[in-house]
Scaffold this motif. Structure first.
Motif, PDB file in Angstrom:
ATOM      1  N   GLU A 321      27.336  27.125  32.515  1.00 45.82           N
ATOM      2  CA  GLU A 321      27.916  28.423  32.822  1.00 45.82           C
ATOM      3  C   GLU A 321      28.090  28.574  34.331  1.00 45.82           C
ATOM      4  O   GLU A 321      29.028  29.236  34.783  1.00 45.82           O
ATOM      5  CB  GLU A 321      27.037  29.537  32.267  1.00 45.82           C
ATOM      6  CG  GLU A 321      27.544  30.941  32.557  1.00 45.82           C
ATOM      7  CD  GLU A 321      28.912  31.255  31.936  1.00 45.82           C
ATOM      8  OE1 GLU A 321      29.540  32.250  32.337  1.00 45.82           O
ATOM      9  OE2 GLU A 321      29.364  30.488  31.045  1.00 45.82           O
ATOM     10  N   ALA A 322      27.190  27.964  35.113  1.00 42.06           N
ATOM     11  CA  ALA A 322      27.332  28.038  36.567  1.00 42.06           C
ATOM     12  C   ALA A 322      28.624  27.364  37.022  1.00 42.06           C
ATOM     13  O   ALA A 322      29.312  27.869  37.918  1.00 42.06           O
ATOM     14  CB  ALA A 322      26.126  27.383  37.234  1.00 42.06           C
ATOM     15  N   ASP A 323      28.939  26.230  36.408  1.00 42.26           N
ATOM     16  CA  ASP A 323      30.216  25.572  36.725  1.00 42.26           C
ATOM     17  C   ASP A 323      31.380  26.509  36.418  1.00 42.26           C
ATOM     18  O   ASP A 323      32.298  26.667  37.236  1.00 42.26           O
ATOM     19  CB  ASP A 323      30.360  24.288  35.900  1.00 42.26           C
ATOM     20  CG  ASP A 323      29.385  23.198  36.308  1.00 42.26           C
ATOM     21  OD1 ASP A 323      29.441  22.758  37.458  1.00 42.26           O
ATOM     22  OD2 ASP A 323      28.574  22.805  35.465  1.00 42.26           O
ATOM     23  N   ARG A 324      31.345  27.124  35.224  1.00 44.27           N
ATOM     24  CA  ARG A 324      32.457  27.991  34.822  1.00 44.27           C
ATOM     25  C   ARG A 324      32.612  29.163  35.776  1.00 44.27           C
ATOM     26  O   ARG A 324      33.727  29.520  36.181  1.00 44.27           O
ATOM     27  CB  ARG A 324      32.234  28.486  33.398  1.00 44.27           C
ATOM     28  CG  ARG A 324      33.488  29.157  32.789  1.00 44.27           C
ATOM     29  CD  ARG A 324      33.170  29.955  31.555  1.00 44.27           C
ATOM     30  NE  ARG A 324      32.356  31.122  31.879  1.00 44.27           N
ATOM     31  CZ  ARG A 324      32.841  32.235  32.430  1.00 44.27           C
ATOM     32  NH1 ARG A 324      34.119  32.338  32.715  1.00 44.27           N
ATOM     33  NH2 ARG A 324      32.038  33.247  32.704  1.00 44.27           N
ATOM     34  N   GLN A 325      31.492  29.783  36.166  1.00 44.40           N
ATOM     35  CA  GLN A 325      31.577  30.938  37.053  1.00 44.40           C
ATOM     36  C   GLN A 325      32.084  30.540  38.443  1.00 44.40           C
ATOM     37  O   GLN A 325      32.853  31.284  39.071  1.00 44.40           O
ATOM     38  CB  GLN A 325      30.208  31.614  37.150  1.00 44.40           C
ATOM     39  CG  GLN A 325      29.765  32.288  35.861  1.00 44.40           C
ATOM     40  CD  GLN A 325      28.451  33.018  36.020  1.00 44.40           C
ATOM     41  OE1 GLN A 325      28.147  33.553  37.086  1.00 44.40           O
ATOM     42  NE2 GLN A 325      27.651  33.036  34.953  1.00 44.40           N
ATOM     43  N   ASN A 326      31.652  29.389  38.916  1.00 43.87           N
ATOM     44  CA  ASN A 326      32.149  28.927  40.224  1.00 43.87           C
ATOM     45  C   ASN A 326      33.646  28.623  40.182  1.00 43.87           C
ATOM     46  O   ASN A 326      34.388  28.940  41.111  1.00 43.87           O
ATOM     47  CB  ASN A 326      31.378  27.687  40.673  1.00 43.87           C
ATOM     48  CG  ASN A 326      29.970  28.004  41.132  1.00 43.87           C
ATOM     49  OD1 ASN A 326      29.706  29.093  41.641  1.00 43.87           O
ATOM     50  ND2 ASN A 326      29.059  27.066  40.937  1.00 43.87           N
ATOM     51  N   VAL A 327      34.106  27.989  39.098  1.00 46.96           N
ATOM     52  CA  VAL A 327      35.546  27.726  38.954  1.00 46.96           C
ATOM     53  C   VAL A 327      36.310  29.029  38.900  1.00 46.96           C
ATOM     54  O   VAL A 327      37.372  29.186  39.516  1.00 46.96           O
ATOM     55  CB  VAL A 327      35.823  26.866  37.705  1.00 46.96           C
ATOM     56  CG1 VAL A 327      37.321  26.781  37.443  1.00 46.96           C
ATOM     57  CG2 VAL A 327      35.250  25.460  37.872  1.00 46.96           C
ATOM     58  N   ALA A 328      35.781  30.017  38.143  1.00 46.20           N
ATOM     59  CA  ALA A 328      36.459  31.316  38.035  1.00 46.20           C
ATOM     60  C   ALA A 328      36.581  31.976  39.402  1.00 46.20           C
ATOM     61  O   ALA A 328      37.619  32.569  39.739  1.00 46.20           O
ATOM     62  CB  ALA A 328      35.696  32.219  37.063  1.00 46.20           C
ATOM     63  N   ALA A 329      35.534  31.857  40.222  1.00 45.18           N
ATOM     64  CA  ALA A 329      35.589  32.448  41.559  1.00 45.18           C
ATOM     65  C   ALA A 329      36.677  31.771  42.395  1.00 45.18           C
ATOM     66  O   ALA A 329      37.419  32.439  43.131  1.00 45.18           O
ATOM     67  CB  ALA A 329      34.221  32.318  42.240  1.00 45.18           C
ATOM     68  N   PHE A 330      36.785  30.457  42.270  1.00 38.66           N
ATOM     69  CA  PHE A 330      37.844  29.749  42.998  1.00 38.66           C
ATOM     70  C   PHE A 330      39.218  30.176  42.502  1.00 38.66           C
ATOM     71  O   PHE A 330      40.135  30.413  43.293  1.00 38.66           O
ATOM     72  CB  PHE A 330      37.673  28.238  42.849  1.00 38.66           C
ATOM     73  CG  PHE A 330      38.816  27.457  43.430  1.00 38.66           C
ATOM     74  CD1 PHE A 330      38.947  27.301  44.802  1.00 38.66           C
ATOM     75  CD2 PHE A 330      39.791  26.895  42.619  1.00 38.66           C
ATOM     76  CE1 PHE A 330      40.007  26.582  45.352  1.00 38.66           C
ATOM     77  CE2 PHE A 330      40.855  26.193  43.160  1.00 38.66           C
ATOM     78  CZ  PHE A 330      40.966  26.040  44.527  1.00 38.66           C
ATOM     79  N   GLN A 331      39.375  30.297  41.193  1.00 41.74           N
ATOM     80  CA  GLN A 331      40.671  30.696  40.634  1.00 41.74           C
ATOM     81  C   GLN A 331      41.072  32.086  41.116  1.00 41.74           C
ATOM     82  O   GLN A 331      42.228  32.321  41.454  1.00 41.74           O
ATOM     83  CB  GLN A 331      40.606  30.632  39.099  1.00 41.74           C
ATOM     84  CG  GLN A 331      40.520  29.215  38.549  1.00 41.74           C
ATOM     85  CD  GLN A 331      40.223  29.167  37.064  1.00 41.74           C
ATOM     86  OE1 GLN A 331      39.541  30.060  36.521  1.00 41.74           O
ATOM     87  NE2 GLN A 331      40.696  28.122  36.395  1.00 41.74           N
ATOM     88  N   ARG A 332      40.099  33.018  41.151  1.00 44.77           N
ATOM     89  CA  ARG A 332      40.412  34.362  41.637  1.00 44.77           C
ATOM     90  C   ARG A 332      40.822  34.331  43.108  1.00 44.77           C
ATOM     91  O   ARG A 332      41.665  35.127  43.542  1.00 44.77           O
ATOM     92  CB  ARG A 332      39.213  35.291  41.433  1.00 44.77           C
ATOM     93  CG  ARG A 332      38.952  35.656  39.967  1.00 44.77           C
ATOM     94  CD  ARG A 332      37.961  36.800  39.849  1.00 44.77           C
ATOM     95  NE  ARG A 332      36.634  36.449  40.381  1.00 44.77           N
ATOM     96  CZ  ARG A 332      35.679  35.901  39.669  1.00 44.77           C
ATOM     97  NH1 ARG A 332      35.881  35.601  38.381  1.00 44.77           N
ATOM     98  NH2 ARG A 332      34.507  35.621  40.214  1.00 44.77           N
ATOM     99  N   SER A 333      40.254  33.388  43.883  1.00 47.27           N
ATOM    100  CA  SER A 333      40.628  33.285  45.300  1.00 47.27           C
ATOM    101  C   SER A 333      42.074  32.845  45.472  1.00 47.27           C
ATOM    102  O   SER A 333      42.654  33.045  46.540  1.00 47.27           O
ATOM    103  CB  SER A 333      39.701  32.294  46.016  1.00 47.27           C
ATOM    104  OG  SER A 333      40.030  30.944  45.695  1.00 47.27           O
ATOM    105  N   GLN A 334      42.638  32.272  44.413  1.00 49.97           N
ATOM    106  CA  GLN A 334      44.040  31.855  44.450  1.00 49.97           C
ATOM    107  C   GLN A 334      44.987  32.963  44.011  1.00 49.97           C
ATOM    108  O   GLN A 334      46.206  32.760  43.938  1.00 49.97           O
ATOM    109  CB  GLN A 334      44.240  30.634  43.551  1.00 49.97           C
ATOM    110  CG  GLN A 334      43.338  29.444  43.881  1.00 49.97           C
ATOM    111  CD  GLN A 334      43.541  28.935  45.295  1.00 49.97           C
ATOM    112  OE1 GLN A 334      44.639  28.535  45.664  1.00 49.97           O
ATOM    113  NE2 GLN A 334      42.477  28.981  46.095  1.00 49.97           N
ATOM    114  N   GLY A 335      44.412  34.134  43.690  1.00 53.70           N
ATOM    115  CA  GLY A 335      45.225  35.265  43.264  1.00 53.70           C
ATOM    116  C   GLY A 335      45.444  35.344  41.778  1.00 53.70           C
ATOM    117  O   GLY A 335      46.253  36.143  41.308  1.00 53.70           O
TER     118      GLY A 335
END
Length: 355
Positions: A321-335
């Protein structure tokens, strides 16, 4: 002696198997003499050209590799002609006009063949507006060509019995047997000296021109190091107080580290290759229960990019889940929002993360 050339259409050339590149006459600085090889050539006329064409097509070339061929009877045949790049001497197919005199081994070249080859040389000088360097094939490539007898003829200045050569206008480039340095050096990973190629050669030439040392160029500096570059750099070296212009002397026109740094202000190095993005391994590698090295690779890149806050003990090979949350944070940084920021990487997320 007037020059008459039998065209490709007349001798029955096959269509080009891929048209060779076009070369401007301003790029021609050399005239290379070749022979056929070990065996004597007794044929003349169209049969010679068709035999050469068959051999060169068999090599995978576009057609006859020489710009012109002169048979034993003194007939000149068109190969690549004046405007197409040859396939006769690696490293010199743009700068050099390649002419085969169709003899082989220790065969004696006929007076007619030599006169025709010399007339063709003078015509080449007239068309280019300069005195072309007279070369044998071995001057540009490690080979026995054009054989002992023809090479001796080239070294003698290509004389022809009963033929009065013309004196073309324009700058002169030393021929075989001259004293211009013809060796190379490598400085900080880049090659300099006769035959060296690359953008760094053009940059050096432009720097010479900017400093007032470009008089030996006839059409400006280019990416292939010619004798003009050597002569210009020799002038520059002598302006610095170096002496001796013979090969391997201090002002022979081949750069050393000191003179190169003085001219350019630095020692250029090879361009660093652009970083490559690793291939996306597939969505199935990042799902619940997945355990593979790509999860670790993804996690380390997330940490590197500043998106590792949800890890408690660092990235590892098991998808969490930590991987998923970190990826989601990166995706949100892309708009991205909604399903585009669900924390599961796809090809575009992967590409941007590793860019």
């Amino acid at each position: 002696m007037s020059v008459s050339i039998v065209s490709r259409a007349t001798w029955g050339a096959s269509p080009w198997a891929g048209t060779p590149d076009t070369v401007a006459l301003s790029q021609r600085t050399e005239y290379f003499v070749h022979y056929d090889g070990a065996a004597h050539i007794n044929r003349t006329g169209y049969a010679v050209m068709r035999a050469i064409e068959a051999e060169h097509l068999g090599n995978g070339w576009s057609g006859v590799g020489y710009n012109f061929v002169v048979d034993h009877a003194g007939t000149i045949f068109e190969g690549r002609g004046w405007t197409l790049q040859g396939a006769h001497c690696p490293g010199h197919n743009v700068s050099g006009i390649g002419v085969q005199i169709a003899i082989g081994g220790d065969q004696e070249p006929s007076a007619k063949a030599l006169a025709a080859a010399r007339a063709l040389y003078d015509e080449a000088c007239r068309r280019t507006g300069r005195t072309l360097a007279k070369r044998g094939h071995r001057d540009g490539y490690a080979t026995l060509c054009p054989g002992r007898k023809l090479y001796k003829w080239v070294q003698a200045g290509m004389p022809a019995q009963g033929y009065e050569p013309t004196t073309p206008d324009g700058p002169s480039i030393p021929s075989t047997g001259g004293t211009v340095a013809r060796y190379q050096v490598t400085i900080n990973g880049l090659t300099y000296g006769y035959g060296a190629k690359g953008d760094h050669v053009t940059a050096l030439g432009r720097a010479l021109v900017a400093h007032g040392f470009g008089k030996h160029y006839s059409s400006g500096p280019g990416p292939v190091w010619t004798d003009a570059d050597t002569l210009n750099f020799s002038d520059y070296q002598r302006s610095l107080g170096y002496e001796g212009t013979a090969p391997h002397e201090d002002a022979d026109g081949v750069p050393g580290e000191t003179s190169l740094r003085r001219l350019l202000g630095t020692l250029p190095g090879p361009a660093k290759p652009a970083p490559t993005t690793p291939a996306f391994p597939g969505r199935d590698k990042f799902r619940t229960g997945a355990n593979n090295p790509f999860v670790t690779q993804l996690g380390r890149q997330l940490v590197k990019k500043g998106f590792g806050t949800h890890y408690t003990s660092g990235p590892g090979p098991r998808w969490s889940e930590a991987d998923r949350q970190n990826v989601a944070a990166f995706q949100r940084s892309q708009g991205w929002t909604g399903a585009e920021a669900d924390g599961y990487p796809g090809p575009e997320t992967w590409r941007r993360l590793f860019a």
